[in-house]
Scaffold this motif. Sequence first.
Motif, PDB file in Angstrom:
ATOM      1  N   GLY A 448       0.829  -1.202   0.000  1.00  0.00           N
ATOM      2  CA  GLY A 448       0.000   0.000   0.000  1.00  0.00           C
ATOM      3  C   GLY A 448       0.865   1.254   0.000  1.00  0.00           C
ATOM      4  O   GLY A 448       0.620   2.199  -0.756  1.00  0.00           O
ATOM      5  N   VAL A 449       1.876   1.267   0.870  1.00  0.00           N
ATOM      6  CA  VAL A 449       2.768   2.433   0.939  1.00  0.00           C
ATOM      7  C   VAL A 449       3.510   2.598  -0.387  1.00  0.00           C
ATOM      8  O   VAL A 449       3.570   3.683  -0.972  1.00  0.00           O
ATOM      9  CB  VAL A 449       3.763   2.278   2.107  1.00  0.00           C
ATOM     10  N   VAL A 450       4.062   1.472  -0.889  1.00  0.00           N
ATOM     11  CA  VAL A 450       4.840   1.539  -2.125  1.00  0.00           C
ATOM     12  C   VAL A 450       3.966   1.988  -3.289  1.00  0.00           C
ATOM     13  O   VAL A 450       4.407   2.674  -4.197  1.00  0.00           O
ATOM     14  CB  VAL A 450       5.482   0.160  -2.414  1.00  0.00           C
ATOM     15  N   ASN A 451       2.692   1.620  -3.214  1.00  0.00           N
ATOM     16  CA  ASN A 451       1.740   1.958  -4.270  1.00  0.00           C
ATOM     17  C   ASN A 451       1.216   3.386  -4.108  1.00  0.00           C
ATOM     18  O   ASN A 451       0.150   3.717  -4.611  1.00  0.00           O
ATOM     19  CB  ASN A 451       0.588   0.941  -4.246  1.00  0.00           C
ATOM     20  N   GLY A 452       1.914   4.211  -3.363  1.00  0.00           N
ATOM     21  CA  GLY A 452       1.515   5.605  -3.229  1.00  0.00           C
ATOM     22  C   GLY A 452       0.376   5.810  -2.259  1.00  0.00           C
ATOM     23  O   GLY A 452      -0.357   6.791  -2.358  1.00  0.00           O
ATOM     24  N   GLY A 453       0.211   4.871  -1.329  1.00  0.00           N
ATOM     25  CA  GLY A 453      -0.797   5.061  -0.305  1.00  0.00           C
ATOM     26  C   GLY A 453      -2.112   4.385  -0.595  1.00  0.00           C
ATOM     27  O   GLY A 453      -3.030   4.420   0.226  1.00  0.00           O
ATOM     28  N   ARG A 454      -2.209   3.723  -1.741  1.00  0.00           N
ATOM     29  CA  ARG A 454      -3.450   3.009  -2.037  1.00  0.00           C
ATOM     30  C   ARG A 454      -3.197   1.523  -1.800  1.00  0.00           C
ATOM     31  O   ARG A 454      -2.428   0.880  -2.499  1.00  0.00           O
ATOM     32  CB  ARG A 454      -3.854   3.260  -3.485  1.00  0.00           C
ATOM     33  N   MET A 455      -3.857   1.040  -0.754  1.00  0.00           N
ATOM     34  CA  MET A 455      -3.645  -0.359  -0.403  1.00  0.00           C
ATOM     35  C   MET A 455      -4.634  -1.230  -1.161  1.00  0.00           C
ATOM     36  O   MET A 455      -5.836  -1.020  -1.073  1.00  0.00           O
ATOM     37  CB  MET A 455      -3.828  -0.555   1.110  1.00  0.00           C
ATOM     38  N   VAL A 456      -4.112  -2.176  -1.943  1.00  0.00           N
ATOM     39  CA  VAL A 456      -4.998  -3.080  -2.691  1.00  0.00           C
ATOM     40  C   VAL A 456      -4.983  -4.462  -2.066  1.00  0.00           C
ATOM     41  O   VAL A 456      -4.032  -4.861  -1.397  1.00  0.00           O
ATOM     42  CB  VAL A 456      -4.598  -3.180  -4.184  1.00  0.00           C
ATOM     43  N   LYS A 457      -6.055  -5.158  -2.302  1.00  0.00           N
ATOM     44  CA  LYS A 457      -6.217  -6.507  -1.763  1.00  0.00           C
ATOM     45  C   LYS A 457      -5.390  -7.470  -2.620  1.00  0.00           C
ATOM     46  O   LYS A 457      -5.387  -7.359  -3.846  1.00  0.00           O
ATOM     47  CB  LYS A 457      -7.706  -6.871  -1.867  1.00  0.00           C
ATOM     48  N   PRO A 458      -4.673  -8.392  -1.986  1.00  0.00           N
ATOM     49  CA  PRO A 458      -3.895  -9.332  -2.808  1.00  0.00           C
ATOM     50  C   PRO A 458      -4.820 -10.183  -3.677  1.00  0.00           C
ATOM     51  O   PRO A 458      -5.901 -10.565  -3.244  1.00  0.00           O
ATOM     52  CB  PRO A 458      -3.193 -10.221  -1.770  1.00  0.00           C
ATOM     53  N   ARG A 459      -4.382 -10.431  -4.885  1.00  0.00           N
ATOM     54  CA  ARG A 459      -5.186 -11.242  -5.806  1.00  0.00           C
ATOM     55  C   ARG A 459      -4.391 -12.471  -6.202  1.00  0.00           C
ATOM     56  O   ARG A 459      -3.179 -12.430  -6.351  1.00  0.00           O
ATOM     57  CB  ARG A 459      -5.476 -10.454  -7.093  1.00  0.00           C
ATOM     58  N   PHE A 460      -5.108 -13.547  -6.412  1.00  0.00           N
ATOM     59  CA  PHE A 460      -4.454 -14.769  -6.884  1.00  0.00           C
ATOM     60  C   PHE A 460      -4.912 -15.154  -8.279  1.00  0.00           C
ATOM     61  O   PHE A 460      -4.351 -16.017  -8.910  1.00  0.00           O
ATOM     62  CB  PHE A 460      -4.720 -15.924  -5.924  1.00  0.00           C
ATOM     63  N   VAL A 461      -6.000 -14.533  -8.707  1.00  0.00           N
ATOM     64  CA  VAL A 461      -6.562 -14.921  -9.984  1.00  0.00           C
ATOM     65  C   VAL A 461      -6.802 -13.696 -10.852  1.00  0.00           C
ATOM     66  O   VAL A 461      -7.319 -12.686 -10.397  1.00  0.00           O
ATOM     67  CB  VAL A 461      -7.877 -15.719  -9.772  1.00  0.00           C
ATOM     68  N   GLU A 462      -6.371 -13.782 -12.093  1.00  0.00           N
ATOM     69  CA  GLU A 462      -6.558 -12.701 -13.052  1.00  0.00           C
ATOM     70  C   GLU A 462      -7.939 -12.749 -13.678  1.00  0.00           C
ATOM     71  O   GLU A 462      -8.609 -11.741 -13.835  1.00  0.00           O
ATOM     72  CB  GLU A 462      -5.532 -12.816 -14.200  1.00  0.00           C
ATOM     73  N   ALA A 463      -8.303 -13.987 -14.096  1.00  0.00           N
ATOM     74  CA  ALA A 463      -9.538 -14.086 -14.854  1.00  0.00           C
ATOM     75  C   ALA A 463     -10.050 -15.518 -14.828  1.00  0.00           C
ATOM     76  O   ALA A 463      -9.307 -16.461 -14.579  1.00  0.00           O
ATOM     77  CB  ALA A 463      -9.296 -13.667 -16.301  1.00  0.00           C
ATOM     78  N   ILE A 464     -11.345 -15.635 -15.048  1.00  0.00           N
ATOM     79  CA  ILE A 464     -11.971 -16.944 -15.195  1.00  0.00           C
ATOM     80  C   ILE A 464     -12.358 -17.070 -16.668  1.00  0.00           C
ATOM     81  O   ILE A 464     -13.024 -16.182 -17.211  1.00  0.00           O
ATOM     82  CB  ILE A 464     -13.251 -17.048 -14.351  1.00  0.00           C
ATOM     83  N   ILE A 465     -11.918 -18.136 -17.305  1.00  0.00           N
ATOM     84  CA  ILE A 465     -12.230 -18.313 -18.717  1.00  0.00           C
ATOM     85  C   ILE A 465     -13.164 -19.506 -18.858  1.00  0.00           C
ATOM     86  O   ILE A 465     -12.782 -20.646 -18.595  1.00  0.00           O
ATOM     87  CB  ILE A 465     -10.949 -18.536 -19.546  1.00  0.00           C
ATOM     88  N   GLU A 466     -14.408 -19.219 -19.235  1.00  0.00           N
ATOM     89  CA  GLU A 466     -15.395 -20.293 -19.390  1.00  0.00           C
ATOM     90  C   GLU A 466     -15.005 -21.163 -20.586  1.00  0.00           C
ATOM     91  O   GLU A 466     -14.288 -20.708 -21.485  1.00  0.00           O
ATOM     92  CB  GLU A 466     -16.789 -19.692 -19.620  1.00  0.00           C
ATOM     93  N   PRO A 467     -15.493 -22.424 -20.605  1.00  0.00           N
ATOM     94  CA  PRO A 467     -15.138 -23.308 -21.722  1.00  0.00           C
ATOM     95  C   PRO A 467     -15.492 -22.701 -23.089  1.00  0.00           C
ATOM     96  O   PRO A 467     -14.844 -22.990 -24.088  1.00  0.00           O
ATOM     97  CB  PRO A 467     -15.961 -24.567 -21.460  1.00  0.00           C
ATOM     98  N   ASP A 468     -16.519 -21.867 -23.132  1.00  0.00           N
ATOM     99  CA  ASP A 468     -16.892 -21.286 -24.427  1.00  0.00           C
ATOM    100  C   ASP A 468     -16.042 -20.063 -24.772  1.00  0.00           C
ATOM    101  O   ASP A 468     -16.286 -19.389 -25.776  1.00  0.00           O
ATOM    102  CB  ASP A 468     -18.378 -20.929 -24.446  1.00  0.00           C
ATOM    103  N   GLY A 469     -15.055 -19.738 -23.921  1.00  0.00           N
ATOM    104  CA  GLY A 469     -14.150 -18.645 -24.245  1.00  0.00           C
ATOM    105  C   GLY A 469     -14.484 -17.335 -23.548  1.00  0.00           C
ATOM    106  O   GLY A 469     -13.699 -16.401 -23.585  1.00  0.00           O
ATOM    107  N   ASP A 470     -15.635 -17.293 -22.909  1.00  0.00           N
ATOM    108  CA  ASP A 470     -16.002 -16.062 -22.174  1.00  0.00           C
ATOM    109  C   ASP A 470     -15.006 -15.809 -21.058  1.00  0.00           C
ATOM    110  O   ASP A 470     -14.722 -16.695 -20.268  1.00  0.00           O
ATOM    111  CB  ASP A 470     -17.398 -16.252 -21.551  1.00  0.00           C
TER     112      ASP A 470
END
Lengths: 711, 395
Positions: A448-470
């Motif tokens: 948060g400090v390094v990011n200029g004071g905006r603390m973000v929640k840690p993420r483990f996943v970028e995206a969910i890709i459905e079998p149909d490509g969505d």
Amino acid sequence: MTNVEPSSKSPGALIRSAWRRILVALIILLLFSLTVVRVLSIQFFHSKAARYAKAYTVQERPVEAVRGDILDCNGRLLVTSVPIYDIYFDFGAEGLTNRIFRSEVDALARALSNYFEDRTAGEYKRLLEKGYRQRHRYFPIKKGISYRDWQVVRTFPLFRHQTRNYIVGLIRVPRYRRLNVYGIADRVIGYVRNDVKVGIEGGYDAYLAGSHGTQRMKKTYGGVWVPVDGGYVVEPMMGATVQSTLDYRIQRIAEQALLRGMIRHRAEWGSVVVMETATGAVRALANLTRKPSDQYWDDRNYAIGEAVEPGSTIKLATLLVLMKDKDLRPSDSIDVDGGRFRIYDRTIRDGAQVPHGYISLREAFIYSSNVAFGRWAYELYGENPERFLQQLRALKLHEPLGAAVPGEARPFIPTPEDKRWSGTTLPWLAFGYGLKLTPLQILTLYNGVVNGGRMVKPRFVEAIIEPDGDRTEIEPQTRVAKMASRALIDTIKTLMEEVVRHGTARGIRRGKVPIGGKTGTVWLYKEGRYQRDRFRASFVGFFPAEAPKYTAIVVINDPQNGFHSGGSVAAPILREIAEKMYLQMIFEVPSRRSVPPHRPARWVDRKKLPMTAFETWARRWGLVYEEPESTAPEWIFTRAVSDDTVHLSPVRLLRRDVPNVKGLPVADAVYMVEGLGLKTEIRGTGMRVTAQSLPPGTPVRPRRKIVLWTE
Amino acid sequence: MKDIFKLEGDRPLWYAIITLLIASVVIMASTTKVLGYRTGQPHLIIWLRHLTFAAIAFFLVFRIHRADYRGLLKNPWIIPIIYWFSILLLVLTLAAGVEINDARRWLRLPFIGIQFQSSDIARIALLLFLALRYITDPDHQKPNTETPFGEAMQQQLFRYILPISLTTGLILIADLSTAVLTGLTAFVFLFMMGLPLRYLIAWGVLAAGLLIAFFFIAPYIGIERAATWQNRLLQMNQDTPPYQARLAMAAIHKGTFLGAGPGGSILRDFLPNSFSDYVYAIILEEYGWLGMSIILASFLMLFIRGLHIFHRVEEPFGRGIVIGMTLLITFQALFHIMVNVGLFPVTGLTLPMVSMGGTSMLILSTALGLILSVARVHEAEKQSHSDPHPDPAYE
């Protein structure tokens, strides 16, 4: 012999007693009726018969959906499902005569023992004899073998007695196994076993699992369930692909650096997390535990699941509170005397690196003075500890991160309402004792400090890709929008850079990547007291310092080979990670771009690099090299031959060859080859693969196409 | 010309035979699939082969029923030769037979490669031999009350009991159930032929005693099958029936009213020998009560018509043949059905004329042909009594 003559001409001699006929007729009729009664009782009154019958009736059975893959943030396949087989033997099979069994059991036991090397031939023979004695119809021979193993095993003695499509007694039951393609990030990727859900697999199980379908099936010979009419009653939905935030390259670097550090310091456990500063995406997360045999296993997710006393790394929070709430400046000073300060019955002690007498807040931070922070907290908040705690709460330090990966340990911060709260609690809290946070929670604060004071929640996943490509992106979430004023945050960042330049982490000041951060060295609390000779070393840092891209934490618990401080144990591991990432061109160092190293070839000597990264360095610094013989390897290993000439040899990340999928059901074949990164095209409409365009044994290159022909 | 194809002898018996053959061909269309899967042959070929055998069987019944059974008596050596030849086959089988499921019951004919169970032939040969011994017995013509008990026993021992013991004994070594079936058939045969009760009781007690003794002694004199028999008998009393019995129960349970329909059997894939030893269970699974009624009615018809012919015919050799063959087929069917419904320990017995097995079918056809031959000759004779012309059969 006597002369035979038909004697029907003497009717009086015949014994034609009707009662004998009637008696026999009645008995036969009675027995036949009895069989009818028995049939009716089996059909209507026999609960066991009903149970036996149920197993052989057409049933709607669940069809397991194929679990989704897990990718890294660049789309590289990390985890996939591959078909494996359990094999059983039917000792009651027709065609298995005593003669065949006797003459081949020894050869079979030897073959199994030689191939699997898990039992001696004698043990295998005893096992087979046992099954044969019981005429066991479903005797487990070996579980979890690959398709290739299956192809070998079916040619073994006894098993090879087969007709065109029927192997005497050998039964194979297919199932899917999760394959961690590169064997990395085991713990953070995790697993789902029964109801235990761990890591990304556990946290995103709902997406990965897909939904079971149902299909009308019947049992056929060999106990295998087969579809009755092909179609599904309910179509199984394949699980979605989860694109994790992990970066394969960073994960590998982090794991290797951690392992090296663990071995160097013979530590009890260690943990590394690398986070993308701007988005909170966890790019690498590695853990290791030392086992009694001095092996290091990734078997516990300390980064998420272990809340421990943070020690000096918490001084960042204290610093922030003092400057924000009490308007302290870096130049404000306090008397630390000789590095000791007594409050009630306890004494705060400073490490040897801290100057004596009056020291400034800046010095207190970069040399990590417990006395200074303890005294300031005691003097400014001693009367009103709640105000200090409120400031910590504003940083959400008391709240779990609630990241989607399960198993997070709750943070612990004492309050004056606690029974154990005393006059010394607050000052000790200010330099990191008496509270518990996980490495990831600490990292989130720093980020948060390094990011200029905006603390973000840690993420483990970028995206969910459905079998149909969505594709559904998982957006970064803000945890604390503004931790402090921009100016204050910048000041603190500068102080953290100074920690590396002059302070407790100056051991890592030399290097191509400028780093900022804060060390932490904590006494371990064991057997009811703080052990003065056992430590937990940690370092939280960010790089490149001028324009931070990544924030990372390294925690090494109980290092045993002499070094114990965060600066000497943990910080070098972080530097190694940063340097390697830089070398692989995962990020750029803006201000140093134009400064070529003195002897550029030495700089990249003996490094495993992606070919693309190497080519860029070569262009930039005019390195001389020969194209490796193997066509376009993804990764290369460098060896400097002179100051500006480099010899390259190709590196195969993982030996992967195209398997033989002939004869395999189409679905299995597709999963097998796609699991290796190949693209498949299917020609024909048959059930089984009859030919493949890439012959078995061809090295796999990602996204190459393989054509599978079916009948 | 029309008479050439006329089915003579006994119409209802003919209907029973034809019904059984049709049932056999129909059910085999389903069960041969398993056999085809296992042997790798197209199952249609296997089925067609069965169909051919059924046709040959029908033709054989027809051909034999047109012959005069008394031809067997033309030369007094014919039947003894058949009997001793069957004994020789049994011995050969034990010595050099083909082992199937750990038991030597099958004999493969050299050069031709046809396999058959020699006990099938031996049973018929035994009954023919007993019928012959019966009519040459001076005692059978008058109710024997004068002969002392012991002396009569001695006479019967040589006349009937030793031939029976020889055949059953040789069968017994490899195949307990067929031996019991053969012994029982012979015993009831003697009963029906009018052997006084006191002798029957004496022999029966003796045979039962010997059998029980054999059952317990067998394991110690090196007969490997003994363990299997003991297991099966013990399993009868257990909570969990043996594998085949469970599967047969499952098949029957699923049958109920209408059954699973043609080809709808699932258990055929699991029941070992669904096409032979467990064909009744599969018929019930596929055709339900309808299938059960047809099979039971056919065998009951066969039995009742056999008794009827036995009753009507006066000539003792013909009577012997009729009752012998009738009992043979009826008992085998009854045993098969009882095994299938779980009223008898698991054992391998085919359903006559229905189960797959070409040679067995042909041998049984001979038996049926003989019954019909007796019936036909008897009918012709009755007509000839009212007819001024003597029966050409009597020369």
